[in-house]
Design a protein around this motif. Structure first.
Motif, PDB file in Angstrom:
ATOM      1  N   VAL A 265       0.838  -1.193   0.000  1.00  0.00           N
ATOM      2  CA  VAL A 265       0.000   0.000   0.000  1.00  0.00           C
ATOM      3  C   VAL A 265       0.877   1.250   0.000  1.00  0.00           C
ATOM      4  N   TRP A 266       0.495   2.223  -0.846  1.00  0.00           N
ATOM      5  CA  TRP A 266       1.117   3.530  -0.864  1.00  0.00           C
ATOM      6  C   TRP A 266       0.025   4.575  -0.707  1.00  0.00           C
ATOM      7  N   SER A 267       0.230   5.541   0.161  1.00  0.00           N
ATOM      8  CA  SER A 267      -0.672   6.674   0.304  1.00  0.00           C
ATOM      9  C   SER A 267      -0.111   7.789  -0.584  1.00  0.00           C
ATOM     10  N   VAL A 268      -0.900   8.190  -1.590  1.00  0.00           N
ATOM     11  CA  VAL A 268      -0.403   9.130  -2.589  1.00  0.00           C
ATOM     12  C   VAL A 268      -1.294  10.365  -2.640  1.00  0.00           C
ATOM     13  N   GLY A 269      -0.685  11.513  -2.424  1.00  0.00           N
ATOM     14  CA  GLY A 269      -1.329  12.814  -2.576  1.00  0.00           C
ATOM     15  C   GLY A 269      -0.370  13.652  -3.388  1.00  0.00           C
ATOM     16  N   SER A 270       0.118  14.741  -2.815  1.00  0.00           N
ATOM     17  CA  SER A 270       1.131  15.546  -3.499  1.00  0.00           C
ATOM     18  C   SER A 270       2.507  14.884  -3.422  1.00  0.00           C
TER      19      SER A 270
ATOM     20  N   PHE B 216      -8.458  10.227   7.766  1.00  0.00           N
ATOM     21  CA  PHE B 216      -8.786  11.063   6.620  1.00  0.00           C
ATOM     22  C   PHE B 216      -8.129  12.420   6.798  1.00  0.00           C
ATOM     23  N   HIS B 217      -7.479  12.891   5.749  1.00  0.00           N
ATOM     24  CA  HIS B 217      -6.866  14.211   5.786  1.00  0.00           C
ATOM     25  C   HIS B 217      -6.939  14.846   4.402  1.00  0.00           C
ATOM     26  N   TYR B 218      -6.762  16.125   4.374  1.00  0.00           N
ATOM     27  CA  TYR B 218      -6.868  16.900   3.139  1.00  0.00           C
ATOM     28  C   TYR B 218      -5.476  17.211   2.615  1.00  0.00           C
ATOM     29  N   ASP B 219      -5.256  17.030   1.329  1.00  0.00           N
ATOM     30  CA  ASP B 219      -4.002  17.400   0.694  1.00  0.00           C
ATOM     31  C   ASP B 219      -4.232  18.709  -0.052  1.00  0.00           C
ATOM     32  N   SER B 220      -3.598  19.774   0.387  1.00  0.00           N
ATOM     33  CA  SER B 220      -3.862  21.100  -0.171  1.00  0.00           C
ATOM     34  C   SER B 220      -3.387  21.254  -1.621  1.00  0.00           C
TER      35      SER B 220
ATOM     36  N   THR C   8      -4.998   9.019  -2.697  1.00  0.00           N
ATOM     37  CA  THR C   8      -5.296   7.702  -3.252  1.00  0.00           C
ATOM     38  C   THR C   8      -4.420   6.677  -2.553  1.00  0.00           C
ATOM     39  N   LEU C   9      -5.054   5.656  -2.017  1.00  0.00           N
ATOM     40  CA  LEU C   9      -4.350   4.523  -1.433  1.00  0.00           C
ATOM     41  C   LEU C   9      -4.222   3.496  -2.544  1.00  0.00           C
ATOM     42  N   LYS C  10      -3.015   3.324  -3.028  1.00  0.00           N
ATOM     43  CA  LYS C  10      -2.750   2.425  -4.157  1.00  0.00           C
ATOM     44  C   LYS C  10      -2.280   1.087  -3.608  1.00  0.00           C
ATOM     45  N   ILE C  11      -2.945   0.012  -4.047  1.00  0.00           N
ATOM     46  CA  ILE C  11      -2.674  -1.316  -3.514  1.00  0.00           C
ATOM     47  C   ILE C  11      -2.301  -2.260  -4.656  1.00  0.00           C
ATOM     48  N   THR C  12      -1.164  -2.922  -4.519  1.00  0.00           N
ATOM     49  CA  THR C  12      -0.757  -3.935  -5.490  1.00  0.00           C
ATOM     50  C   THR C  12      -0.397  -5.216  -4.747  1.00  0.00           C
ATOM     51  N   THR C  13      -0.195  -6.271  -5.498  1.00  0.00           N
ATOM     52  CA  THR C  13       0.257  -7.533  -4.908  1.00  0.00           C
ATOM     53  C   THR C  13       1.731  -7.777  -5.235  1.00  0.00           C
ATOM     54  N   GLU C  14       2.385  -6.761  -5.792  1.00  0.00           N
ATOM     55  CA  GLU C  14       3.798  -6.870  -6.139  1.00  0.00           C
ATOM     56  C   GLU C  14       4.592  -5.779  -5.439  1.00  0.00           C
TER      57      GLU C  14
END
Length: 156
Positions: free
Chosen positions: A34-39, A57-61, A67-73
């Motif tokens: 999992v990666w948490s992606v904003g700015s 939950f938080h706001y990215d200005s 976006t929480l990006k989820i992969t199996t690799e």
């Protein structure tokens, strides 16, 4: 002393309870990354079977959302691997969280049930029985004070 109490009471209503974006890896023999992606892109979080990722939950200005990006690799988002994206945008003015689920570059949890489930009954849940998104838009809003959990390989 009364001044301090008055000052605290006037500040407390401005504080809002905020829920959490949660990911539960319920897949047998599958590690989720999992990666948490904003700015910016957050550090990789590794979820073995039964482990949970939790983010308030938080706001990215800069981007407005996360976006929480989820992969199996391992390193999957840098290799264009199939990913499931759990996105949210917190609107602090209305105490609302907008949330969505989608797949990119394929379906990493195909043949497994994927469910995005708010803890508030009045909010919309999305359940992909075969781990593949059905056609249409998978975006909704809910009160920001509740949790919304993405369950990978949900049972029954």
């Amino acid at each position: 002393m009364n001044f301090i109490l008055l000052a605290l009471t006037s500040i407390l209503p401005l504080t809002q309870a905020v829920g959490n974006a949660i990911i539960l890896n319920n897949c047998t023999d599958t590690t989720a990354y999992v990666w948490s992606v904003g700015s910016s892109i957050g550090k990789t979080q590794t979820l073995a079977t039964g482990e949970t990722f939790n983010e308030e939950f938080h706001y990215d200005s800069t981007t407005g959302g996360i976006t929480l990006k989820i992969t199996t690799e391992r390193g999957g988002i840098y290799q264009n691997s199939p990913e499931t994206d759990y996105a949210y945008t917190l609107d602090t003015n209305t105490s609302t969280v907008w949330y969505a689920i989608s797949d990119v570059n394929g379906d990493p949890f195909a043949n497994n049930t994927v469910a995005l489930v708010p803890d508030q009954d009045s909010c919309v849940s999305y359940v992909w029985e075969d781990g593949v998104p059905p056609s249409g838009i998978h975006t909704a809003s809910c009160s920001a004070d509740g949790d919304i959990k993405l369950i990978l390989c949900q049972e029954g």
